[in-house]
Motif scaffolding. Structure first.
Motif, PDB file in Angstrom:
ATOM      1  N   LYS A  64       5.672  -8.035  -7.302  1.00 54.92           N
ATOM      2  CA  LYS A  64       5.205  -8.774  -6.111  1.00 54.92           C
ATOM      3  C   LYS A  64       4.509  -7.846  -5.124  1.00 54.92           C
ATOM      4  O   LYS A  64       3.458  -8.179  -4.582  1.00 54.92           O
ATOM      5  N   GLU A  65       5.086  -6.681  -4.905  1.00 54.82           N
ATOM      6  CA  GLU A  65       4.507  -5.695  -3.984  1.00 54.82           C
ATOM      7  C   GLU A  65       3.140  -5.217  -4.473  1.00 54.82           C
ATOM      8  O   GLU A  65       2.170  -5.153  -3.706  1.00 54.82           O
ATOM      9  N   ALA A  68       0.448  -8.020  -4.262  1.00 50.54           N
ATOM     10  CA  ALA A  68      -0.018  -8.208  -2.886  1.00 50.54           C
ATOM     11  C   ALA A  68      -1.000  -7.110  -2.483  1.00 50.54           C
ATOM     12  O   ALA A  68      -2.034  -7.380  -1.854  1.00 50.54           O
ATOM     13  N   SER A  69      -0.723  -5.878  -2.866  1.00 55.07           N
ATOM     14  CA  SER A  69      -1.603  -4.752  -2.525  1.00 55.07           C
ATOM     15  C   SER A  69      -2.925  -4.810  -3.282  1.00 55.07           C
ATOM     16  O   SER A  69      -3.976  -4.472  -2.725  1.00 55.07           O
ATOM     17  N   LYS A  71      -4.618  -7.299  -4.067  1.00 56.02           N
ATOM     18  CA  LYS A  71      -5.502  -8.313  -3.487  1.00 56.02           C
ATOM     19  C   LYS A  71      -6.404  -7.720  -2.409  1.00 56.02           C
ATOM     20  O   LYS A  71      -7.399  -8.319  -2.025  1.00 56.02           O
ATOM     21  N   ASN A  72      -6.074  -6.514  -1.929  1.00 52.79           N
ATOM     22  CA  ASN A  72      -6.892  -5.822  -0.927  1.00 52.79           C
ATOM     23  C   ASN A  72      -7.863  -4.819  -1.534  1.00 52.79           C
ATOM     24  O   ASN A  72      -8.598  -4.147  -0.808  1.00 52.79           O
TER      25      ASN A  72
END
Length: 178
Positions: A64-65, A68-69, A71-72
């Motif tokens: 999950k971490e 999320a990262s 996506k940037n």
């Protein structure tokens, strides 16, 4: 059996064809890119990742971490040069036959961004050498023979990276594309 997630290059169709055409000279029907030492009984059966080079691998508990990262991270299609065929030592007294990939500025910058998400020293851009695994085997003579067959008419070539893919492995399951 998925214990980790791996971010890899996703090659365009023409690049996959180039690799397969280059490998036609090898007299071995089933190549295997899965390393030894992964508590896997049949490596060939779970070898479902396409030809690629790896940017980083993390424990699946970080999924999950990492997702999320990622996506940037911005990405643009780019090319790499395959400049040689080499052998390196693998896990559990195995040998890795691989295509050597030439570093370029875009690849290095992308590697730094990915490394900074959650640093794993093995993938440190200051020391990491990109490569595309062809085959992993414990039979050194076989790997040497394959290297010789490939090098007889080898010429440098370019591959196009369309995307990056985050996979759960083994077996491979695509969970995110950049």
């Amino acid at each position: 059996m998925n214990e980790r997630i791996t971010l890899i290059s996703i090659l365009d169709k023409e690049s996959i064809i180039k690799i397969k055409d280059t490998l036609k000279v090898i007299n071995k029907s089933n190549l295997c890119k899965v390393p030894f030492g992964k508590n896997i009984e049949n490596r060939e059966e779970v070898d479902t990742l396409p030809f690629h080079f790896t940017f980083c691998a993390w424990d699946i508990s970080q999924e999950k971490e990492i997702l999320a990262s990622l996506k940037n991270i911005s990405f643009k299609k780019f090319q790499i040069k395959v400049k040689d065929i080499k052998i390196m030592n693998g896990k559990e007294d195995s040998y890795v036959l691989y295509f050597e990939v030439e570093n370029n500025d875009y690849l290095k910058e992308l590697q730094k961004k990915i490394y900074n998400i959650s640093p794993i020293e093995k993938y440190n851009p200051d020391n990491f050498k990109f490569h595309i695994t062809i085959h992993i085997d414990k039979d050194y003579d076989l790997v040497l023979k394959m290297e010789k067959e490939l090098k007889e008419n080898f010429k440098e070539f370019y591959l196009t990276i369309d995307n990056l893919g985050l996979f759960e492995i083994y077996p491979a399951k695509l969970i995110y594309t950049i």
